[in-house]
Design an enzyme around this catalytic site. Sequence first.
Site, PDB file in Angstrom:
ATOM      1  N   SER A 112     -16.814  -0.108 -76.141  1.00 36.20           N
ATOM      2  CA  SER A 112     -15.742   0.351 -76.933  1.00 36.20           C
ATOM      3  C   SER A 112     -15.619   2.034 -76.574  1.00 36.20           C
ATOM      4  CB  SER A 112     -15.986   0.447 -78.331  1.00 36.20           C
ATOM      5  OG  SER A 112     -15.234   1.024 -79.208  1.00 36.20           O
ATOM      6  N   TYR A 127     -21.817   2.010 -85.810  1.00 37.83           N
ATOM      7  CA  TYR A 127     -20.977   1.151 -84.909  1.00 37.83           C
ATOM      8  C   TYR A 127     -21.055   2.030 -83.426  1.00 37.83           C
ATOM      9  CZ  TYR A 127     -16.947  -1.016 -82.399  1.00 37.83           C
ATOM     10  OH  TYR A 127     -16.178  -1.905 -81.735  1.00 37.83           O
TER      11      TYR A 127
HETATM   12  P1  NDP Z   1     -12.519 -10.159 -83.209  1.00 33.36           P
HETATM   13  O1  NDP Z   1     -13.024 -10.197 -84.748  1.00 33.36           O
HETATM   14  O2  NDP Z   1     -11.387 -10.841 -83.146  1.00 33.36           O
HETATM   15  O3  NDP Z   1     -13.718 -10.948 -82.563  1.00 33.36           O
HETATM   16  C1  NDP Z   1     -14.987 -10.982 -82.542  1.00 33.36           C
HETATM   17  C2  NDP Z   1     -15.803 -12.217 -82.087  1.00 33.36           C
HETATM   18  O4  NDP Z   1     -17.330 -11.862 -82.372  1.00 33.36           O
HETATM   19  C3  NDP Z   1     -15.263 -13.435 -82.779  1.00 33.36           C
HETATM   20  O5  NDP Z   1     -15.364 -14.476 -82.031  1.00 33.36           O
HETATM   21  C4  NDP Z   1     -16.700 -13.848 -83.728  1.00 33.36           C
HETATM   22  O6  NDP Z   1     -16.806 -15.194 -83.832  1.00 33.36           O
HETATM   23  C5  NDP Z   1     -17.750 -13.197 -82.778  1.00 33.36           C
HETATM   24  N1  NDP Z   1     -18.895 -12.954 -83.627  1.00 33.36           N
HETATM   25  C6  NDP Z   1     -19.291 -12.068 -84.658  1.00 33.36           C
HETATM   26  N2  NDP Z   1     -20.338 -12.082 -84.953  1.00 33.36           N
HETATM   27  C7  NDP Z   1     -20.992 -13.010 -84.264  1.00 33.36           C
HETATM   28  C8  NDP Z   1     -22.206 -13.505 -84.094  1.00 33.36           C
HETATM   29  N3  NDP Z   1     -23.453 -13.262 -85.071  1.00 33.36           N
HETATM   30  N4  NDP Z   1     -22.618 -14.567 -83.216  1.00 33.36           N
HETATM   31  C9  NDP Z   1     -21.510 -15.080 -82.482  1.00 33.36           C
HETATM   32  N5  NDP Z   1     -20.403 -14.392 -82.522  1.00 33.36           N
HETATM   33  C10 NDP Z   1     -20.350 -13.551 -83.355  1.00 33.36           C
HETATM   34  O7  NDP Z   1     -12.638  -8.698 -82.692  1.00 33.36           O
HETATM   35  P2  NDP Z   1     -12.590  -8.362 -81.130  1.00 33.36           P
HETATM   36  O8  NDP Z   1     -12.032  -9.205 -80.450  1.00 33.36           O
HETATM   37  O9  NDP Z   1     -11.798  -6.927 -81.339  1.00 33.36           O
HETATM   38  O10 NDP Z   1     -13.900  -7.872 -80.731  1.00 33.36           O
HETATM   39  C11 NDP Z   1     -14.695  -8.285 -79.420  1.00 33.36           C
HETATM   40  C12 NDP Z   1     -15.413  -7.066 -78.972  1.00 33.36           C
HETATM   41  O11 NDP Z   1     -14.489  -6.101 -78.816  1.00 33.36           O
HETATM   42  C13 NDP Z   1     -16.350  -6.573 -80.055  1.00 33.36           C
HETATM   43  O12 NDP Z   1     -17.776  -6.440 -79.337  1.00 33.36           O
HETATM   44  C14 NDP Z   1     -15.963  -5.409 -80.662  1.00 33.36           C
HETATM   45  O13 NDP Z   1     -16.698  -4.339 -80.937  1.00 33.36           O
HETATM   46  C15 NDP Z   1     -15.382  -4.790 -79.345  1.00 33.36           C
HETATM   47  N6  NDP Z   1     -14.102  -3.640 -79.382  1.00 33.36           N
HETATM   48  C16 NDP Z   1     -13.034  -4.063 -80.358  1.00 33.36           C
HETATM   49  C17 NDP Z   1     -11.884  -3.052 -80.381  1.00 33.36           C
HETATM   50  C18 NDP Z   1     -10.772  -3.440 -81.338  1.00 33.36           C
HETATM   51  O14 NDP Z   1     -10.284  -2.473 -81.482  1.00 33.36           O
HETATM   52  N7  NDP Z   1     -10.509  -4.583 -81.583  1.00 33.36           N
HETATM   53  C19 NDP Z   1     -12.038  -1.845 -79.776  1.00 33.36           C
HETATM   54  C20 NDP Z   1     -13.196  -1.553 -79.052  1.00 33.36           C
HETATM   55  C21 NDP Z   1     -14.516  -2.510 -78.860  1.00 33.36           C
HETATM   56  P3  NDP Z   1     -17.462 -15.875 -85.010  1.00 33.36           P
HETATM   57  O15 NDP Z   1     -17.051 -15.329 -86.302  1.00 33.36           O
HETATM   58  O16 NDP Z   1     -16.605 -17.450 -84.886  1.00 33.36           O
HETATM   59  O17 NDP Z   1     -19.107 -15.968 -84.665  1.00 33.36           O
END
Ligand code: NDP
Length: 246
Positions: free
Chosen positions: A139, A152
């Site tokens: 990020s 975070y």
């Molecule tokens: P989402 O919330 O849309 O996606 C997050 C994903 O992580 C989901 O598929 C969720 O699936 C999965 N997840 C969460 N906890 C677990 C777990 N314990 N085990 C397995 N899977 C898990 O958010 P984003 O797509 O935005 O996030 C993706 C990445 O991008 C993250 O690492 C986030 O920190 C990073 N990021 C996001 C930004 C943004 O602005 N959106 C900016 C910078 C970085 P499920 O709940 O089905 O397990």
Amino acid sequence: MTETKIVVITGASSGMGEATAKLLAKDGARLVLGARREERLKILKSEVEKLGGQAVYGMTDVTDVAQVEALAQLTMQTFGRIDVWINSAGIMPQSPLADKRIADWDNMIDINIKTLYGIGAALPYMNKQQAGQIINVSSVAGHIAHQNSAVYSATKFAVQAISESLRQEMAAAQNNVRVTVVAPGAVNTELLSSVTDPQVKAGMAQFYDSFAISADRVALTIKQAIDLPADAAWNEVIIRPTNQIG
Ligand code: NDP
């Protein structure tokens, strides 16, 4: 180039993981989808197949090493190799430190830094293949800390450190394993649903409403990093909305 690749994605059930799966599917990629929500993975599998790709999924909690190892084994049993492993799973429940939302701290540390388990699961196979690529989603918060982002940011700084050590270790081993960090700014996904502090959430929602870009932009960046010829690697890409300042 991605059509021949076998790509594992954690956090595939929504946001950037889901968008990446759909984009790679259009090139006929073979995908292994990991996350906890089975219903979402089932739907995504059929969407991938409609778009021209192949997919299997494994319900995977990234904090459970056995489940992450099982995802790697599923990939080997189904497709016989692992070309790319994308660690996209993550949560972002930001809050002021003084509020002591300790469950949020623990969950972020556990989920975001457990990128490690994905790396550990993929490496033995990539070593044997003498080829592969690990893509870790960090990020902008992995470069800059702000008020409310302490834990975070700490987890994303950790992902940066882990990725740089990994890159050097892979280069020292001369095993052709590429390491790429993708560090996005504000992206329109379900991530804000993980924020438990209502005031912080409202502030972030306002910021995201003004600036956030589509997850498709990050998917495209990931695809481009994969498509680069194998003797070169994007080690880090920061991708922000054009008008995002910090
Ligand atoms: P989402 O919330 O849309 O996606 C997050 C994903 O992580 C989901 O598929 C969720 O699936 C999965 N997840 C969460 N906890 C677990 C777990 N314990 N085990 C397995 N899977 C898990 O958010 P984003 O797509 O935005 O996030 C993706 C990445 O991008 C993250 O690492 C986030 O920190 C990073 N990021 C996001 C930004 C943004 O602005 N959106 C900016 C910078 C970085 P499920 O709940 O089905 O397990």
